[in-house]
Scaffold this motif. Sequence first.
Motif, PDB file in Angstrom:
ATOM      1  N   THR A  69      51.869  71.454  63.768  1.00  0.00           N
ATOM      2  CA  THR A  69      52.750  70.399  63.269  1.00  0.00           C
ATOM      3  C   THR A  69      53.386  70.784  61.942  1.00  0.00           C
ATOM      4  O   THR A  69      54.029  69.968  61.304  1.00  0.00           O
ATOM      5  CB  THR A  69      51.970  69.080  63.088  1.00  0.00           C
ATOM      6  N   GLY A  70      53.221  72.013  61.495  1.00  0.00           N
ATOM      7  CA  GLY A  70      53.826  72.457  60.249  1.00  0.00           C
ATOM      8  C   GLY A  70      52.963  72.165  59.036  1.00  0.00           C
ATOM      9  O   GLY A  70      53.336  72.440  57.914  1.00  0.00           O
ATOM     10  N   ARG A  71      51.821  71.590  59.237  1.00  0.00           N
ATOM     11  CA  ARG A  71      50.910  71.286  58.129  1.00  0.00           C
ATOM     12  C   ARG A  71      49.860  72.382  58.040  1.00  0.00           C
ATOM     13  O   ARG A  71      49.618  73.099  58.998  1.00  0.00           O
ATOM     14  CB  ARG A  71      50.185  69.961  58.363  1.00  0.00           C
ATOM     15  N   ASP A  72      49.237  72.463  56.907  1.00  0.00           N
ATOM     16  CA  ASP A  72      48.076  73.333  56.795  1.00  0.00           C
ATOM     17  C   ASP A  72      46.913  72.510  56.242  1.00  0.00           C
ATOM     18  O   ASP A  72      47.071  71.323  55.950  1.00  0.00           O
ATOM     19  CB  ASP A  72      48.358  74.572  55.943  1.00  0.00           C
ATOM     20  N   LEU A  73      45.775  73.090  56.125  1.00  0.00           N
ATOM     21  CA  LEU A  73      44.591  72.348  55.721  1.00  0.00           C
ATOM     22  C   LEU A  73      44.662  71.862  54.287  1.00  0.00           C
ATOM     23  O   LEU A  73      43.900  70.992  53.886  1.00  0.00           O
ATOM     24  CB  LEU A  73      43.333  73.190  55.946  1.00  0.00           C
ATOM     25  N   SER A  74      45.588  72.373  53.493  1.00  0.00           N
ATOM     26  CA  SER A  74      45.730  71.900  52.116  1.00  0.00           C
ATOM     27  C   SER A  74      46.241  70.462  52.082  1.00  0.00           C
ATOM     28  O   SER A  74      46.140  69.794  51.060  1.00  0.00           O
ATOM     29  CB  SER A  74      46.645  72.814  51.308  1.00  0.00           C
ATOM     30  N   ASP A  75      46.829  69.975  53.208  1.00  0.00           N
ATOM     31  CA  ASP A  75      47.251  68.575  53.269  1.00  0.00           C
ATOM     32  C   ASP A  75      46.063  67.636  53.127  1.00  0.00           C
ATOM     33  O   ASP A  75      46.220  66.488  52.725  1.00  0.00           O
ATOM     34  CB  ASP A  75      47.959  68.272  54.595  1.00  0.00           C
ATOM     35  N   LEU A  76      44.889  68.090  53.466  1.00  0.00           N
ATOM     36  CA  LEU A  76      43.694  67.257  53.372  1.00  0.00           C
ATOM     37  C   LEU A  76      43.110  67.269  51.967  1.00  0.00           C
ATOM     38  O   LEU A  76      42.397  66.364  51.587  1.00  0.00           O
ATOM     39  CB  LEU A  76      42.625  67.750  54.353  1.00  0.00           C
ATOM     40  N   ARG A  77      43.402  68.261  51.164  1.00  0.00           N
ATOM     41  CA  ARG A  77      42.788  68.422  49.855  1.00  0.00           C
ATOM     42  C   ARG A  77      43.130  67.331  48.849  1.00  0.00           C
ATOM     43  O   ARG A  77      42.270  66.920  48.107  1.00  0.00           O
ATOM     44  CB  ARG A  77      43.107  69.791  49.286  1.00  0.00           C
ATOM     45  N   ARG A  81      40.364  65.733  46.562  1.00  0.00           N
ATOM     46  CA  ARG A  81      40.411  66.013  45.137  1.00  0.00           C
ATOM     47  C   ARG A  81      40.550  64.702  44.359  1.00  0.00           C
ATOM     48  O   ARG A  81      39.878  64.504  43.353  1.00  0.00           O
ATOM     49  CB  ARG A  81      41.573  66.943  44.820  1.00  0.00           C
ATOM     50  N   ASP A  82      41.422  63.817  44.830  1.00  0.00           N
ATOM     51  CA  ASP A  82      41.599  62.524  44.156  1.00  0.00           C
ATOM     52  C   ASP A  82      40.318  61.706  44.202  1.00  0.00           C
ATOM     53  O   ASP A  82      39.942  61.073  43.219  1.00  0.00           O
ATOM     54  CB  ASP A  82      42.733  61.720  44.800  1.00  0.00           C
ATOM     55  N   GLN A  83      39.651  61.726  45.336  1.00  0.00           N
ATOM     56  CA  GLN A  83      38.404  60.975  45.477  1.00  0.00           C
ATOM     57  C   GLN A  83      37.339  61.518  44.532  1.00  0.00           C
ATOM     58  O   GLN A  83      36.641  60.753  43.862  1.00  0.00           O
ATOM     59  CB  GLN A  83      37.915  61.023  46.928  1.00  0.00           C
ATOM     60  N   GLU A  88      34.252  61.134  39.487  1.00  0.00           N
ATOM     61  CA  GLU A  88      33.849  61.776  38.237  1.00  0.00           C
ATOM     62  C   GLU A  88      34.236  60.912  37.032  1.00  0.00           C
ATOM     63  O   GLU A  88      33.452  60.732  36.108  1.00  0.00           O
ATOM     64  CB  GLU A  88      34.512  63.151  38.131  1.00  0.00           C
ATOM     65  N   THR A  89      35.442  60.365  37.060  1.00  0.00           N
ATOM     66  CA  THR A  89      35.893  59.496  35.972  1.00  0.00           C
ATOM     67  C   THR A  89      35.031  58.245  35.896  1.00  0.00           C
ATOM     68  O   THR A  89      34.634  57.821  34.806  1.00  0.00           O
ATOM     69  CB  THR A  89      37.373  59.103  36.174  1.00  0.00           C
ATOM     70  N   MET A  90      34.725  57.658  37.038  1.00  0.00           N
ATOM     71  CA  MET A  90      33.874  56.463  37.066  1.00  0.00           C
ATOM     72  C   MET A  90      32.501  56.763  36.487  1.00  0.00           C
ATOM     73  O   MET A  90      31.956  55.965  35.720  1.00  0.00           O
ATOM     74  CB  MET A  90      33.725  55.942  38.501  1.00  0.00           C
ATOM     75  N   ALA A  91      31.941  57.896  36.822  1.00  0.00           N
ATOM     76  CA  ALA A  91      30.617  58.273  36.306  1.00  0.00           C
ATOM     77  C   ALA A  91      30.654  58.404  34.789  1.00  0.00           C
ATOM     78  O   ALA A  91      29.736  57.943  34.097  1.00  0.00           O
ATOM     79  CB  ALA A  91      30.145  59.569  36.956  1.00  0.00           C
TER      80      ALA A  91
END
Length: 177
Positions: A69-77, A81-83, A88-91
């Motif tokens: 579909t033109g995507r790579d696995l970095s679309d999931l990162r 990363r945000d999560q 980490e910020t909450m901790a």
Amino acid sequence: MSEKHDEPTICPWCQTEIVWDEEIGPESHCPHCENELSNYRTVQFGSELDDEEMDEEEELEDVDSWTDTGRDLSDLRPYNRDQLALEETMARILDEQLEAPECPTCREFMMEAGTQIVTQEQFQPRTPEALGEPVVSAPFQLQLYVCPSCFHAQNRLSVKDQERLVRLLTKAADLED
């Protein structure tokens, strides 16, 4: 209804053997996992492959479907990363706090958002007969806590005013003795 079931019935969802009650008859739902027993259907592909080969093939198909579909696995990162950044910020925020109450709605720890100073113009105190003076007298401070998951907010008496309330209640108990 005195039908006897010679072979054991296994729930296709939780793989638990189901023992029928002879008086009631067959169950329509599994008594263990509560899933419907009659509408379970299976589809098998590549039945000549063993389980390990099927798992490997399914993983490759998943990767292929993303790259086709033109995507790579970095679309999931970014989500991951945000999560992780959020957690980490909450901790770090929670580590700085004196108290971290649990949200009554979703049970996550709540962030301290700030302090509200309640003045005499904003507050009409109640004076219980047993104390002879107000439970809380203005000015006092309320700590505002906010849940980062469900955004529930709640107030809590500041530590200084909590200590003042405890002294007041203790003094009233000493006067009774």
